[in-house]
Design a protein around this motif. Structure first.
Motif, PDB file in Angstrom:
ATOM      1  N   GLN A   1       0.695  -1.219   0.119  1.00 17.72           N
ATOM      2  CA  GLN A   1      -0.018  -0.011   0.081  1.00 17.72           C
ATOM      3  C   GLN A   1       0.910   1.120   0.070  1.00 17.72           C
ATOM      4  N   ILE A   2       1.888   1.342   0.803  1.00 13.05           N
ATOM      5  CA  ILE A   2       2.794   2.241   1.175  1.00 13.05           C
ATOM      6  C   ILE A   2       3.431   2.608  -0.363  1.00 13.05           C
ATOM      7  N   ALA A   3       3.923   1.594  -1.061  1.00 19.21           N
ATOM      8  CA  ALA A   3       4.958   1.794  -2.466  1.00 19.21           C
ATOM      9  C   ALA A   3       4.026   2.110  -3.419  1.00 19.21           C
ATOM     10  N   THR A   4       2.579   1.795  -3.555  1.00 19.79           N
ATOM     11  CA  THR A   4       1.796   2.390  -4.418  1.00 19.79           C
ATOM     12  C   THR A   4       1.350   3.850  -3.891  1.00 19.79           C
ATOM     13  N   ASP A   5       0.926   4.061  -2.837  1.00 17.56           N
ATOM     14  CA  ASP A   5       0.855   5.459  -2.384  1.00 17.56           C
ATOM     15  C   ASP A   5       2.002   6.440  -2.808  1.00 17.56           C
ATOM     16  N   MET A   6       3.040   5.971  -2.545  1.00 20.28           N
ATOM     17  CA  MET A   6       4.325   6.875  -2.902  1.00 20.28           C
ATOM     18  C   MET A   6       4.308   7.048  -4.264  1.00 20.28           C
ATOM     19  N   SER A   7       4.219   6.036  -5.294  1.00 22.12           N
ATOM     20  CA  SER A   7       4.156   6.290  -6.697  1.00 22.12           C
ATOM     21  C   SER A   7       3.167   7.182  -7.140  1.00 22.12           C
ATOM     22  N   LYS A   8       1.886   7.080  -6.849  1.00 22.80           N
ATOM     23  CA  LYS A   8       0.854   7.551  -7.301  1.00 22.80           C
ATOM     24  C   LYS A   8       1.032   9.148  -6.790  1.00 22.80           C
ATOM     25  N   GLY A   9       1.447   9.326  -5.581  1.00 25.76           N
ATOM     26  CA  GLY A   9       1.669  10.634  -5.111  1.00 25.76           C
ATOM     27  C   GLY A   9       2.526  11.204  -6.111  1.00 25.76           C
ATOM     28  N   ALA A  10       3.629  10.759  -6.192  1.00 24.47           N
ATOM     29  CA  ALA A  10       4.777  11.335  -6.978  1.00 24.47           C
ATOM     30  C   ALA A  10       4.423  11.581  -8.146  1.00 24.47           C
TER      31      ALA A  10
ATOM     32  N   PHE B   1      -2.913   4.856 -13.373  1.00 20.86           N
ATOM     33  CA  PHE B   1      -2.956   6.321 -13.218  1.00 20.86           C
ATOM     34  C   PHE B   1      -1.654   6.885 -13.647  1.00 20.86           C
ATOM     35  N   ILE B   2      -0.530   6.290 -13.221  1.00 19.57           N
ATOM     36  CA  ILE B   2       1.060   6.741 -13.606  1.00 19.57           C
ATOM     37  C   ILE B   2       0.885   6.940 -15.433  1.00 19.57           C
ATOM     38  N   ASP B   3       0.280   6.037 -15.988  1.00 12.90           N
ATOM     39  CA  ASP B   3       0.440   5.987 -17.332  1.00 12.90           C
ATOM     40  C   ASP B   3      -0.587   7.219 -17.997  1.00 12.90           C
ATOM     41  N   SER B   4      -1.396   7.767 -16.924  1.00 13.04           N
ATOM     42  CA  SER B   4      -2.364   8.736 -17.549  1.00 13.04           C
ATOM     43  C   SER B   4      -1.599  10.117 -17.579  1.00 13.04           C
ATOM     44  N   VAL B   5      -0.390  10.249 -16.716  1.00  9.42           N
ATOM     45  CA  VAL B   5       0.317  11.540 -16.831  1.00  9.42           C
ATOM     46  C   VAL B   5       1.060  11.695 -18.085  1.00  9.42           C
ATOM     47  N   THR B   6       1.301  13.090 -18.438  1.00  7.86           N
ATOM     48  CA  THR B   6       1.955  13.190 -19.682  1.00  7.86           C
ATOM     49  C   THR B   6       3.387  13.749 -19.352  1.00  7.86           C
ATOM     50  N   PRO B   7       4.227  13.828 -20.275  1.00 12.08           N
ATOM     51  CA  PRO B   7       5.479  14.565 -20.204  1.00 12.08           C
ATOM     52  C   PRO B   7       5.362  16.236 -20.091  1.00 12.08           C
ATOM     53  N   ALA B   8       4.420  16.622 -20.865  1.00  8.69           N
ATOM     54  CA  ALA B   8       4.038  18.041 -20.768  1.00  8.69           C
ATOM     55  C   ALA B   8       3.620  18.420 -19.237  1.00  8.69           C
ATOM     56  N   GLN B   9       2.949  17.606 -18.562  1.00  7.80           N
ATOM     57  CA  GLN B   9       2.380  17.988 -17.109  1.00  7.80           C
ATOM     58  C   GLN B   9       3.796  18.026 -16.390  1.00  7.80           C
TER      59      GLN B   9
ATOM     60  N   ALA C   1       3.101  16.099 -11.635  1.00  7.33           N
ATOM     61  CA  ALA C   1       2.406  16.472 -12.945  1.00  7.33           C
ATOM     62  C   ALA C   1       1.239  17.593 -12.540  1.00  7.33           C
ATOM     63  N   GLY C   2       1.326  17.990 -11.237  1.00  6.27           N
ATOM     64  CA  GLY C   2       0.503  19.091 -10.993  1.00  6.27           C
ATOM     65  C   GLY C   2      -1.061  18.690 -10.834  1.00  6.27           C
ATOM     66  N   VAL C   3      -1.436  17.499 -10.740  1.00  5.04           N
ATOM     67  CA  VAL C   3      -2.701  17.196 -10.596  1.00  5.04           C
ATOM     68  C   VAL C   3      -3.229  16.512  -9.150  1.00  5.04           C
ATOM     69  N   GLU C   4      -4.334  16.315  -8.942  1.00 11.33           N
ATOM     70  CA  GLU C   4      -5.012  15.570  -7.743  1.00 11.33           C
ATOM     71  C   GLU C   4      -4.356  14.340  -7.089  1.00 11.33           C
ATOM     72  N   VAL C   5      -4.030  13.860  -6.372  1.00 12.37           N
ATOM     73  CA  VAL C   5      -3.437  12.603  -5.821  1.00 12.37           C
ATOM     74  C   VAL C   5      -4.999  11.691  -5.845  1.00 12.37           C
ATOM     75  N   PRO C   6      -4.681  10.629  -6.472  1.00 13.44           N
ATOM     76  CA  PRO C   6      -6.008   9.798  -6.242  1.00 13.44           C
ATOM     77  C   PRO C   6      -5.929   9.231  -4.875  1.00 13.44           C
ATOM     78  N   SER C   7      -7.015   8.911  -4.105  1.00 13.70           N
ATOM     79  CA  SER C   7      -7.135   8.509  -2.916  1.00 13.70           C
ATOM     80  C   SER C   7      -7.721   7.111  -2.998  1.00 13.70           C
ATOM     81  N   TYR C   8      -6.984   6.388  -2.448  1.00 18.00           N
ATOM     82  CA  TYR C   8      -7.302   4.954  -2.303  1.00 18.00           C
ATOM     83  C   TYR C   8      -7.534   4.361  -0.930  1.00 18.00           C
ATOM     84  N   GLU C   9      -8.538   3.410  -0.623  1.00 14.49           N
ATOM     85  CA  GLU C   9      -8.790   2.972   0.569  1.00 14.49           C
ATOM     86  C   GLU C   9      -7.816   1.772   0.721  1.00 14.49           C
TER      87      GLU C   9
END
Length: 169
Positions: free
Chosen positions: A57-66, A98-106, A71-79
């Motif tokens: 859980q922490i490894a995924t939280d850190m990854s999506k948070g980064a 989610f990580i695949d959804s961010v772009t280099p431009a962001q 990228a300057g977007v909202e961090v998804p919340s997971y239970e």
């Protein structure tokens, strides 16, 4: 020169895919040895450490948070309610999507972006570059390594190639 997108997204994807691989080897070992999977799911290296499930859980939280913060977007919340290996795999897959959804431009200017977070009631502030290099990557590697170590300690046949899988080794 390495840009923030390339310094962030490919290493996180590689590490999360390797985490999934490590978990699959743990599941296969449990099945082959007739061990209840929850033994591994709840295993800890030491009583005061988090169990395997929380490490994931922490490894995924850190990854999506980064990915989100840089990228300057909202961090998804997971239970944090996973109770099976299948649910941990789904969490990893959701994080990878989610990580695949961010772009280099962001990520343009992300190295200088001001990142603030609360950690155990303590406010932390970083530049984007320091956040990635001094907070995110060490934490992701720590929690994935701890997952590996929990499984290895419990007899799962894992080796360095399982941790570095896909990295050109």
């Amino acid at each position: 020169m390495l840009n923030m997108y390339d310094a962030t997204i490919p290493p996180l994807k590689l590490t999360l895919n390797n985490l999934s691989h490590i978990l699959k080897k743990g599941e296969a070992h449990a099945e082959a040895k007739d061990i209840e999977p929850m033994v591994f799911f709840n295993a800890r290296l030491f009583p005061d450490m988090y169990p395997l499930s929380r490490q994931v859980q922490i490894a995924t939280d850190m990854s999506k948070g980064a990915a989100a913060r840089l990228a300057g977007v909202e961090v998804p919340s997971y239970e944090d309610n996973e109770t099976t290996f299948a649910e941990l795999h789904a969490r990893i897959a959701k994080t990878l999507a989610f990580i695949d959804s961010v772009t280099p431009a962001q990520f343009e200017g992300a190295e200088k972006r001001n990142i603030e977070l609360m950690v155990r009631k303590h406010k932390m502030e970083f530049s984007g570059q320091d956040y990635l290099l001094k907070w995110v990557m060490p934490n992701v590697y720590f929690h994935v390594t701890t997952t590996y170590n929990i499984l290895r300690h419990n007899g799962v046949e894992l080796g360095k190639p399982d941790f570095l899988r896909g990295s050109g080794n």
